[in-house]
Design a protein around this motif. Structure first.
Motif, PDB file in Angstrom:
ATOM      1  N   VAL A   1      -0.333 -38.953  27.627  1.00  0.00           N
ATOM      2  CA  VAL A   1      -1.737 -38.602  27.858  1.00  0.00           C
ATOM      3  C   VAL A   1      -2.637 -39.707  27.302  1.00  0.00           C
ATOM      4  O   VAL A   1      -3.596 -40.139  27.959  1.00  0.00           O
ATOM      5  N   ILE A   2      -2.315 -40.177  26.118  1.00  0.00           N
ATOM      6  CA  ILE A   2      -3.102 -41.262  25.523  1.00  0.00           C
ATOM      7  C   ILE A   2      -2.998 -42.520  26.388  1.00  0.00           C
ATOM      8  O   ILE A   2      -4.009 -43.170  26.663  1.00  0.00           O
ATOM      9  N   ALA A   3      -1.789 -42.844  26.828  1.00  0.00           N
ATOM     10  CA  ALA A   3      -1.590 -44.031  27.663  1.00  0.00           C
ATOM     11  C   ALA A   3      -2.422 -43.958  28.937  1.00  0.00           C
ATOM     12  O   ALA A   3      -3.086 -44.928  29.315  1.00  0.00           O
ATOM     13  N   LYS A   4      -2.398 -42.811  29.604  1.00  0.00           N
ATOM     14  CA  LYS A   4      -3.150 -42.654  30.856  1.00  0.00           C
ATOM     15  C   LYS A   4      -4.651 -42.749  30.607  1.00  0.00           C
ATOM     16  O   LYS A   4      -5.378 -43.398  31.361  1.00  0.00           O
ATOM     17  N   THR A   5      -5.113 -42.130  29.514  1.00  0.00           N
ATOM     18  CA  THR A   5      -6.535 -42.167  29.171  1.00  0.00           C
ATOM     19  C   THR A   5      -6.979 -43.599  28.887  1.00  0.00           C
ATOM     20  O   THR A   5      -7.988 -44.069  29.417  1.00  0.00           O
ATOM     21  N   ARG A   6      -6.212 -44.304  28.064  1.00  0.00           N
ATOM     22  CA  ARG A   6      -6.601 -45.670  27.697  1.00  0.00           C
ATOM     23  C   ARG A   6      -6.479 -46.621  28.887  1.00  0.00           C
ATOM     24  O   ARG A   6      -7.267 -47.550  29.034  1.00  0.00           O
TER      25      ARG A   6
END
Length: 168
Positions: free
Chosen positions: A60-65
């Motif tokens: 989720v963090i990877a996709k957001t960033r």
């Protein structure tokens, strides 16, 4: 005289590195008609995520960033963003030959006049920044070397390319 437009390739470690350190430079050169490109080694999946105490899964963090980086790149006028798909905070553990091969492949494909990256100290000693600096400097040499053999699984364009300038 060049028969193609001038271009600049920036190779950095994380989403947000482009805005924090190179944003003004990228925007300026794009405004001057220089084609700008960005290669980002990670998706920043272990970095800060808003002000939450509990972090969501790294995917989720990877996709957001990644989405934040793509939005920033659009504002900065970056023509293309590519990811090397290494894990945030583990970049210094990457296989050097593979990382150098991946960056050299982008250099040969894009054929930039100028490459920029972090200095040898990684700006403030960040291990991922130091690693991407070392990989990028080596990739500039490898991209120009007709005898360089890429790591397995890396599609390296055959035609070598020598950048005119490398800046930190």
């Amino acid at each position: 005289r060049l028969s193609r437009p001038h271009s600049l390739l920036t190779v950095l470690a994380h989403p947000d590195d482009e805005s924090l350190g190179m944003g003004g430079t990228l925007a300026r050169y794009r405004a001057e008609g220089i084609a700008t490109y960005l290669v980002c080694a990670t998706r920043g999946e272990r970095g800060r995520y808003f002000d939450q105490v509990e972090k969501p899964p790294i995917e989720v963090i990877a996709k957001t960033r990644e989405q934040e980086l793509l939005a920033a790149a659009k504002e900065l006028g970056i023509r293309e963003v590519s990811f090397l798909d290494y894990l945030d905070k583990d970049l210094d553990q990457a296989n050097p030959h593979e990382a150098i091969s991946k960056i050299a492949a982008h250099i040969r494909r894009i054929k930039p006049d100028v490459v920029t990256t972090f200095g040898p100290d990684g700006a403030y000693g960040h291990p991922d920044h130091i690693a991407v600096s070392q990989f990028t400097v080596a990739a500039c040499v490898a991209a120009a070397d007709t005898s360089f053999k890429a790591a397995a699984g890396v599609d390296l364009p055959a035609e070598p390319h020598q950048v005119s300038k490398l800046y930190y």
